[in-house]
Design a protein around this motif. Structure first.
Motif, PDB file in Angstrom:
ATOM      1  N   VAL A 170     -71.210 102.930 -61.310  1.00  0.00           N
ATOM      2  CA  VAL A 170     -72.028 101.771 -61.672  1.00  0.00           C
ATOM      3  C   VAL A 170     -71.948 101.523 -63.173  1.00  0.00           C
ATOM      4  CG1 VAL A 170     -74.351 100.795 -61.663  1.00  0.00           C
ATOM      5  CG2 VAL A 170     -73.559 102.153 -59.706  1.00  0.00           C
ATOM      6  N   LEU A 171     -72.024 102.593 -63.970  1.00  0.00           N
ATOM      7  CA  LEU A 171     -71.894 102.449 -65.418  1.00  0.00           C
ATOM      8  C   LEU A 171     -70.509 101.904 -65.785  1.00  0.00           C
ATOM      9  CD1 LEU A 171     -73.562 105.808 -66.521  1.00  0.00           C
ATOM     10  CD2 LEU A 171     -74.568 103.524 -66.565  1.00  0.00           C
ATOM     11  N   TYR A 172     -69.497 102.358 -65.081  1.00  0.00           N
ATOM     12  CA  TYR A 172     -68.134 101.854 -65.293  1.00  0.00           C
ATOM     13  C   TYR A 172     -68.073 100.359 -64.990  1.00  0.00           C
ATOM     14  CZ  TYR A 172     -63.153 101.169 -64.143  1.00  0.00           C
ATOM     15  OH  TYR A 172     -61.861 100.709 -64.047  1.00  0.00           O
ATOM     16  N   GLN A 173     -68.708  99.940 -63.892  1.00  0.00           N
ATOM     17  CA  GLN A 173     -68.767  98.523 -63.558  1.00  0.00           C
ATOM     18  C   GLN A 173     -69.422  97.733 -64.691  1.00  0.00           C
ATOM     19  OE1 GLN A 173     -69.034  94.963 -60.855  1.00  0.00           O
ATOM     20  NE2 GLN A 173     -67.702  96.744 -60.946  1.00  0.00           N
ATOM     21  N   GLY A 174     -70.524  98.270 -65.241  1.00  0.00           N
ATOM     22  CA  GLY A 174     -71.190  97.598 -66.348  1.00  0.00           C
ATOM     23  C   GLY A 174     -70.301  97.470 -67.573  1.00  0.00           C
ATOM     24  N   PHE A 175     -69.534  98.501 -67.864  1.00  0.00           N
ATOM     25  CA  PHE A 175     -68.617  98.450 -68.993  1.00  0.00           C
ATOM     26  C   PHE A 175     -67.569  97.350 -68.806  1.00  0.00           C
ATOM     27  CE2 PHE A 175     -64.351  99.722 -70.395  1.00  0.00           C
ATOM     28  CZ  PHE A 175     -64.522  99.684 -71.770  1.00  0.00           C
ATOM     29  N   LEU A 176     -66.995  97.275 -67.607  1.00  0.00           N
ATOM     30  CA  LEU A 176     -65.975  96.256 -67.349  1.00  0.00           C
ATOM     31  C   LEU A 176     -66.562  94.846 -67.435  1.00  0.00           C
ATOM     32  CD1 LEU A 176     -64.000  97.864 -64.377  1.00  0.00           C
ATOM     33  CD2 LEU A 176     -63.322  97.761 -66.785  1.00  0.00           C
ATOM     34  N   ILE A 177     -67.766  94.672 -66.935  1.00  0.00           N
ATOM     35  CA  ILE A 177     -68.422  93.369 -67.026  1.00  0.00           C
ATOM     36  C   ILE A 177     -68.642  92.994 -68.491  1.00  0.00           C
ATOM     37  CG2 ILE A 177     -70.557  92.115 -66.541  1.00  0.00           C
ATOM     38  CD1 ILE A 177     -70.761  93.736 -63.932  1.00  0.00           C
ATOM     39  N   HIS A 178     -69.135  93.949 -69.276  1.00  0.00           N
ATOM     40  CA  HIS A 178     -69.411  93.648 -70.683  1.00  0.00           C
ATOM     41  C   HIS A 178     -68.136  93.292 -71.432  1.00  0.00           C
ATOM     42  CE1 HIS A 178     -70.262  94.545 -74.960  1.00  0.00           C
ATOM     43  NE2 HIS A 178     -71.402  93.954 -74.673  1.00  0.00           N
ATOM     44  N   ARG A 180     -65.479  91.896 -70.230  1.00  0.00           N
ATOM     45  CA  ARG A 180     -65.107  90.535 -69.820  1.00  0.00           C
ATOM     46  C   ARG A 180     -66.012  89.495 -70.466  1.00  0.00           C
ATOM     47  NH1 ARG A 180     -66.435  89.408 -63.856  1.00  0.00           N
ATOM     48  NH2 ARG A 180     -68.483  89.155 -64.842  1.00  0.00           N
ATOM     49  N   GLU A 181     -67.319  89.752 -70.438  1.00  0.00           N
ATOM     50  CA  GLU A 181     -68.265  88.772 -70.985  1.00  0.00           C
ATOM     51  C   GLU A 181     -68.158  88.682 -72.502  1.00  0.00           C
ATOM     52  OE1 GLU A 181     -70.164  86.712 -68.918  1.00  0.00           O
ATOM     53  OE2 GLU A 181     -68.689  87.669 -67.591  1.00  0.00           O
ATOM     54  N   ARG A 182     -67.821  89.769 -73.162  1.00  0.00           N
ATOM     55  CA  ARG A 182     -67.642  89.740 -74.614  1.00  0.00           C
ATOM     56  C   ARG A 182     -66.475  88.834 -74.988  1.00  0.00           C
ATOM     57  NH1 ARG A 182     -64.727  92.843 -78.072  1.00  0.00           N
ATOM     58  NH2 ARG A 182     -64.103  94.263 -76.390  1.00  0.00           N
ATOM     59  N   ARG A 183     -65.403  88.901 -74.224  1.00  0.00           N
ATOM     60  CA  ARG A 183     -64.254  88.030 -74.481  1.00  0.00           C
ATOM     61  C   ARG A 183     -64.577  86.577 -74.138  1.00  0.00           C
ATOM     62  NH1 ARG A 183     -61.614  92.618 -72.229  1.00  0.00           N
ATOM     63  NH2 ARG A 183     -61.624  91.622 -70.173  1.00  0.00           N
ATOM     64  N   ARG A 184     -65.406  86.390 -73.113  1.00  0.00           N
ATOM     65  CA  ARG A 184     -65.706  85.034 -72.640  1.00  0.00           C
ATOM     66  C   ARG A 184     -66.784  84.353 -73.466  1.00  0.00           C
ATOM     67  NH1 ARG A 184     -68.801  82.319 -68.579  1.00  0.00           N
ATOM     68  NH2 ARG A 184     -70.104  84.170 -68.293  1.00  0.00           N
ATOM     69  N   LEU A 185     -67.840  85.092 -73.813  1.00  0.00           N
ATOM     70  CA  LEU A 185     -69.013  84.497 -74.453  1.00  0.00           C
ATOM     71  C   LEU A 185     -69.194  84.898 -75.901  1.00  0.00           C
ATOM     72  CD1 LEU A 185     -71.584  85.098 -71.568  1.00  0.00           C
ATOM     73  CD2 LEU A 185     -70.335  82.975 -72.070  1.00  0.00           C
ATOM     74  N   GLY A 186     -68.507  85.967 -76.321  1.00  0.00           N
ATOM     75  CA  GLY A 186     -68.741  86.511 -77.648  1.00  0.00           C
ATOM     76  C   GLY A 186     -69.781  87.611 -77.593  1.00  0.00           C
ATOM     77  N   ARG A 189     -73.886  87.039 -76.835  1.00  0.00           N
ATOM     78  CA  ARG A 189     -74.428  86.704 -75.520  1.00  0.00           C
ATOM     79  C   ARG A 189     -73.965  87.657 -74.425  1.00  0.00           C
ATOM     80  NH1 ARG A 189     -72.456  80.761 -74.717  1.00  0.00           N
ATOM     81  NH2 ARG A 189     -73.599  80.995 -72.749  1.00  0.00           N
ATOM     82  N   ALA A 190     -73.015  88.515 -74.741  1.00  0.00           N
ATOM     83  CA  ALA A 190     -72.407  89.350 -73.698  1.00  0.00           C
ATOM     84  C   ALA A 190     -73.396  90.364 -73.127  1.00  0.00           C
ATOM     85  CB  ALA A 190     -71.183  90.066 -74.261  1.00  0.00           C
ATOM     86  N   ARG A 191     -74.260  90.920 -73.967  1.00  0.00           N
ATOM     87  CA  ARG A 191     -75.164  91.967 -73.490  1.00  0.00           C
ATOM     88  C   ARG A 191     -76.136  91.427 -72.448  1.00  0.00           C
ATOM     89  NH1 ARG A 191     -77.898  96.400 -77.338  1.00  0.00           N
ATOM     90  NH2 ARG A 191     -75.659  96.683 -77.661  1.00  0.00           N
ATOM     91  N   ALA A 192     -76.747  90.281 -72.709  1.00  0.00           N
ATOM     92  CA  ALA A 192     -77.691  89.702 -71.756  1.00  0.00           C
ATOM     93  C   ALA A 192     -76.981  89.301 -70.469  1.00  0.00           C
ATOM     94  CB  ALA A 192     -78.394  88.498 -72.380  1.00  0.00           C
ATOM     95  N   ALA A 193     -75.789  88.749 -70.602  1.00  0.00           N
ATOM     96  CA  ALA A 193     -75.042  88.341 -69.399  1.00  0.00           C
ATOM     97  C   ALA A 193     -74.681  89.558 -68.552  1.00  0.00           C
ATOM     98  CB  ALA A 193     -73.778  87.584 -69.812  1.00  0.00           C
ATOM     99  N   THR A 194     -74.291  90.639 -69.198  1.00  0.00           N
ATOM    100  CA  THR A 194     -73.944  91.856 -68.462  1.00  0.00           C
ATOM    101  C   THR A 194     -75.149  92.407 -67.716  1.00  0.00           C
ATOM    102  OG1 THR A 194     -72.218  92.417 -70.060  1.00  0.00           O
ATOM    103  CG2 THR A 194     -73.071  94.214 -68.687  1.00  0.00           C
TER     104      THR A 194
END
Length: 289
Positions: A170-178, A180-186, A189-194
Motif C-alpha cells: 500500500v505504501l508502494y502504491q502511494g509512492f507511485l501515485i505521488h 505521477r501526481e508530482r509530474r502532473r500537478l507539481g 498539489r501532489a501531496r493532497a491529490a495522493t
C-alpha cells in the motif's frame, strides 16, 4: 478468506452496523455465490506460483495430512487433495464450506466449520498448514490466538505456507501515485491529490488496517509477520512475495504498467520442534521465488 476488494467492502458497509468491525461469517456467506467478483484473490489466475513451487518441492507427502485454514470456497483443496493422504478444509462460513464441498467431493477431504482463533480440536494433526489471505482480523488479541493456533496445529517439524496482505504494498502504491501526481500537478498539489486517491484517511499505518464504512481489514508488515511467527515458535522463517500483475487482481488500486507489481507476503516456516529438539517430518526448504 481472500482480501475483499474496496468496492465489496463499501457495499457490505452500507447495509451493516456503522461501527468498524472485521468481517463475520455471515458477511462471507453473502458473497459465497459470487466470490471472485467480490474479492481480490491470489487464486484468480490459479494457485500462486510461490505456493505452487513450495508444494512441488516437498518430499513425498502421500502419508501426510494438510489443511487449508480459511479455505473459503475451496479453490486450493483439489491441489492439496492430489498431493496428500488426508486434507482438511477449515472455515467459519457455512456457505463457503458448501461451495468447497461441491467443488471438491474427494472422500479423503473433510470440511470443518471453525474460527481460526479457536483451532484447539486440530492440535497436532497437520504436517502442512496452508492459509491464504485468511488472517484479516484487526483485533490484536484474536491475532495472538490465530498465530498460536497455526503453530499448535502442526506436528513437530510441520510446515506453514501462508499468504498475508502486505502493508508495504500500500505504501508502494502511494509512492507511485505521488510520483505521477508530482509530474502532473507539481509538488505543491501532489501531496493532497495522493492522499485523496490512495484514500489515506482510511488507513492506519501504525496498526496496519484499512477501514471503509463498517468494515476493517488487517494488512501486515514483513517485520510484524516475522515477529508474530517467531513469538509462537516458528523456525527457519522465510518471507517472499505473491505478485499481482497490474490491472489483473488488484481491485480498487491504481495501475502502473511498466513498474514492479503489487504484492502480498508469502511465508514459509517450520513449526516448533519436538521435546528433544528434533524436526523430523518435512525436511528441506522449498525455494521462494
Amino acid at each position: 478468506r481472500i482480501v475483499p476488494s474496496r468496492s465489496a467492502v463499501r457495499s457490505w458497509a452500507r447495509t451493516r452496523v456503522p461501527a468498524a468491525r472485521e468481517m463475520a461469517a455471515r458477511d462471507w456467506d453473502r458473497v459465497a455465490h459470487d466470490y471472485f467478483t467480490a474479492v481480490v484473490s491470489p487464486f484468480r489466475s490459479g494457485v500462486p506460483r510461490p505456493l505452487q513451487r513450495a508444494l512441488d518441492a516437498l518430499p513425498s507427502t502421500h502419508r501426510h495430512t494438510a489443511a487449508d485454514l480459511g479455505c473459503g470456497i475451496g479453490t486450493l483443496l483439489p491441489t492439496l487433495a492430489h498431493r496428500f493422504e488426508r486434507v482438511l478444509g477449515i472455515d467459519f462460513s457455512p456457505a463457503m464450506l458448501a461451495r468447497a464441498r461441491a467443488g471438491c467431493p474427494a472422500r479423503h477431504v473433510s470440511l470443518h466449520r471453525a474460527d481460526l482463533a479457536d483451532l484447539r480440536r486440530f492440535r497436532g494433526r497437520l504436517d502442512v498448514a496452508v492459509t491464504v489471505n485468511a488472517v484479516l482480523t484487526p483485533d490484536g488479541e484474536r491475532l495472538d490466538r490465530i498465530f498460536a493456533g497455526l503453530a499448535a496445529t502442526l506436528r513437530p517439524g510441520g510446515l506453514l505456507l501462508g499468504v498475508f496482505p502486505a502493508m508495504e504494498a500500500v505504501l508502494y502504491q502511494g509512492f507511485l501515485i505521488h510520483e505521477r501526481e508530482r509530474r502532473r500537478l507539481g509538488p505543491g498539489r501532489a501531496r493532497a491529490a495522493t492522499s485523496r486517491i490512495l484514500e489515506r484517511a482510511k488507513y492506519d499505518f501504525v496498526h496496519g488496517t484499512y477501514t471503509d464504512g463498517g468494515q476493517t481489514q488487517k494488512f501486515f508488515y514483513a517485520f510484524e509477520l516475522r515477529h508474530r511467527l517467531r513469538q509462537v515458535g516458528f523456525r527457519r522463517l522465510r518471507v517472499g512475495r505473491v505478485r499481482y500483475p497490474w490491472g489483473e487482481a488488484v481491485g480498487g488500486y491504481e495501475s502502473f504498467p511498466g513498474e514492479p507489481p503489487m504484492w502480498d507476503w508469502f511465508v514459509q516456516a517450520e513449526g516448533p520442534a519436538d521435546a528433544a529438539g528434533r524436526n523430523p517430518r518435512l525436511a528441506g526448504r522449498p525455494p521462494l521465488r
